[in-house]
Design an enzyme around this catalytic site. Sequence first.
Site, PDB file in Angstrom:
ATOM      1  CG  HIS A 213      -0.220   0.294   2.493  1.00 38.13           C
ATOM      2  ND1 HIS A 213       0.558  -0.636   3.121  1.00 38.13           N
ATOM      3  CD2 HIS A 213      -0.129   1.421   3.242  1.00 38.13           C
ATOM      4  CE1 HIS A 213       1.087  -0.108   4.205  1.00 38.13           C
ATOM      5  NE2 HIS A 213       0.690   1.139   4.304  1.00 38.13           N
TER       6      HIS A 213
HETATM    7  C1  UD1 Z   1      -2.023   5.548   5.886  1.00 38.97           C
HETATM    8  C2  UD1 Z   1      -0.701   6.021   6.475  1.00 38.97           C
HETATM    9  C3  UD1 Z   1       0.351   4.940   6.337  1.00 38.97           C
HETATM   10  C4  UD1 Z   1      -0.139   3.622   6.909  1.00 38.97           C
HETATM   11  C5  UD1 Z   1      -1.469   3.262   6.268  1.00 38.97           C
HETATM   12  C6  UD1 Z   1      -2.040   1.988   6.831  1.00 38.97           C
HETATM   13  C7  UD1 Z   1      -0.248   8.437   6.308  1.00 38.97           C
HETATM   14  C8  UD1 Z   1       0.534   9.473   5.599  1.00 38.97           C
HETATM   15  N1  UD1 Z   1      -0.197   7.199   5.790  1.00 38.97           N
HETATM   16  O1  UD1 Z   1      -1.807   5.360   4.490  1.00 38.97           O
HETATM   17  O2  UD1 Z   1       1.522   5.324   7.025  1.00 38.97           O
HETATM   18  O3  UD1 Z   1       0.824   2.629   6.678  1.00 38.97           O
HETATM   19  O4  UD1 Z   1      -2.392   4.332   6.497  1.00 38.97           O
HETATM   20  O5  UD1 Z   1      -3.191   1.598   6.148  1.00 38.97           O
HETATM   21  O6  UD1 Z   1      -0.870   8.730   7.301  1.00 38.97           O
HETATM   22  N2  UD1 Z   1      -9.337   4.894   2.006  1.00 38.97           N
HETATM   23  C9  UD1 Z   1     -10.550   4.263   2.019  1.00 38.97           C
HETATM   24  N3  UD1 Z   1     -11.072   3.919   3.223  1.00 38.97           N
HETATM   25  C10 UD1 Z   1     -10.461   4.174   4.401  1.00 38.97           C
HETATM   26  C11 UD1 Z   1      -9.226   4.827   4.378  1.00 38.97           C
HETATM   27  C12 UD1 Z   1      -8.675   5.182   3.172  1.00 38.97           C
HETATM   28  O7  UD1 Z   1     -11.137   3.999   0.983  1.00 38.97           O
HETATM   29  O8  UD1 Z   1     -10.999   3.838   5.478  1.00 38.97           O
HETATM   30  C13 UD1 Z   1      -8.736   5.235   0.703  1.00 38.97           C
HETATM   31  C14 UD1 Z   1      -9.034   6.658   0.263  1.00 38.97           C
HETATM   32  O9  UD1 Z   1      -9.155   6.654  -1.123  1.00 38.97           O
HETATM   33  C15 UD1 Z   1      -7.761   7.395   0.649  1.00 38.97           C
HETATM   34  C16 UD1 Z   1      -6.705   6.328   0.435  1.00 38.97           C
HETATM   35  O10 UD1 Z   1      -7.329   5.102   0.793  1.00 38.97           O
HETATM   36  O11 UD1 Z   1      -7.567   8.532  -0.093  1.00 38.97           O
HETATM   37  C17 UD1 Z   1      -5.469   6.514   1.254  1.00 38.97           C
HETATM   38  O12 UD1 Z   1      -5.785   6.669   2.630  1.00 38.97           O
HETATM   39  P1  UD1 Z   1      -4.808   7.530   3.583  1.00 38.97           P
HETATM   40  O13 UD1 Z   1      -5.249   7.443   4.980  1.00 38.97           O
HETATM   41  O14 UD1 Z   1      -4.631   8.884   2.994  1.00 38.97           O
HETATM   42  O15 UD1 Z   1      -3.424   6.828   3.409  1.00 38.97           O
HETATM   43  P2  UD1 Z   1      -3.036   5.283   3.483  1.00 38.97           P
HETATM   44  O16 UD1 Z   1      -2.485   4.888   2.177  1.00 38.97           O
HETATM   45  O17 UD1 Z   1      -4.143   4.463   4.058  1.00 38.97           O
END
Ligand code: UD1
Length: 387
Positions: A213
């Site tokens: 991821h």
């Molecule tokens: C975040 C953390 C990362 C961690 C990871 C674990 C930061 C910078 N990154 O990355 O360090 O390893 O979480 O999972 O804080 N989304 C959903 N549903 C959710 C959450 C996210 O669909 O419940 C999708 C959305 O499109 C979002 C994307 O995932 O834009 C990324 O989510 P985000 O929290 O920005 O970063 P992660 O890649 O999850």
Amino acid sequence: MKIISVVGARPNFMKIAPIIKAIEKHNKSIGDSRLAICHLLVHTGQHYDVNMSKLFFEDLGIPEPEIYLGVGSGSHAEQTARIMVEFEKVLLREKPDLVIVVGDVNSTIACALTAVKLHVPVAHVEAGLRSFDRTMPEEINRILTDAISDYLFITEKSAEANLIREGRSKEKIHFVGNVMIDTLLKNREKADKSQILPALNLRPKNYAVLTLHRPSNVDIKETFKRILEALEDIQKHVKVIYPIHPRSRNRLEEFGFSKRFDFLSINCQPSTLNGFVMIDPLGYLDFLKLMSESKFVLTDSGGMQEETTILGIPCISLRKNTERPITVEEGTNIVVGTNKDKIVGESLKIINGNKKEGRIPKFWDGKAAERIVDILLTQKYELNNLG
Ligand code: UD1
């Protein structure tokens, strides 16, 4: 003493669970209720899907957060700023003596920064880890959070050297062990009852687990493609189970890879010993069971490098570096990067029985959270005595 703990994203939940338990244990053990810790849990809402958040609260027995900020997804600036605006209101209303933040996600730095600006002391759990790669958003979050925290709780000795080099004073650094391992050890027996293996038609030691991821792996089309092509080769030799993170699912579709890999997954026969199977993200207990019984793990997660070390499962890290060097020096982790031949080569070595053995790092013994709470209470007591 009034403490606010913060969670936001999936890897935070297993880190905060044992700290809450240790606080509850302290509160039960004291006769004088004036010495109890008043604890509030704040969930920023960075992760919000049921299987990225709620499921973990249920599996780990974490009480419902007292305060939910509901910030959701966004760019780094948007997400961090929204958390800060909402968290500031909480701090002004609740006036805690301390804020505890864990790990390295956007919620970690956002809440730490908000707290110090209001002169609220901050404790950072899992401080001092460094990948020395500033293109990782987590590295920026780690450096900044450590720079402004009053308590730096570390999981391995390399973290101390990093913090000292960055000018942190030794008195702030406490080597307490690993709270995520507290959670793993506590939940192993429960996870053993999970029915995830029969549900996926798997037999112990006959499959590999993949997670992927990191933006550096999945947001760059060429890199994501290269890793997926390595997996296309590996799945000819062993069944690969891939619980796919929402970020990676989005990219798979955006880059036009979903047809090819969904096709592989849909056509994988339950009875065969090889193939590629994509599934939705799992809860904590199912995932722990899946990992524990696997032949090996391929991942770009930081936490899983540590979990596989404790479980004695070989871990192939699909990254150029690790901020957790002890998992390589003492554990089962090997860092291979994203070169296709290297990923396939290292996987085949394990499939052919050549597995790296490891040992358990110091203080990864299930007692890290209790050490943290003891230190917080002792220092608070000393400060009060100093007047
Ligand atoms: C975040 C953390 C990362 C961690 C990871 C674990 C930061 C910078 N990154 O990355 O360090 O390893 O979480 O999972 O804080 N989304 C959903 N549903 C959710 C959450 C996210 O669909 O419940 C999708 C959305 O499109 C979002 C994307 O995932 O834009 C990324 O989510 P985000 O929290 O920005 O970063 P992660 O890649 O999850």
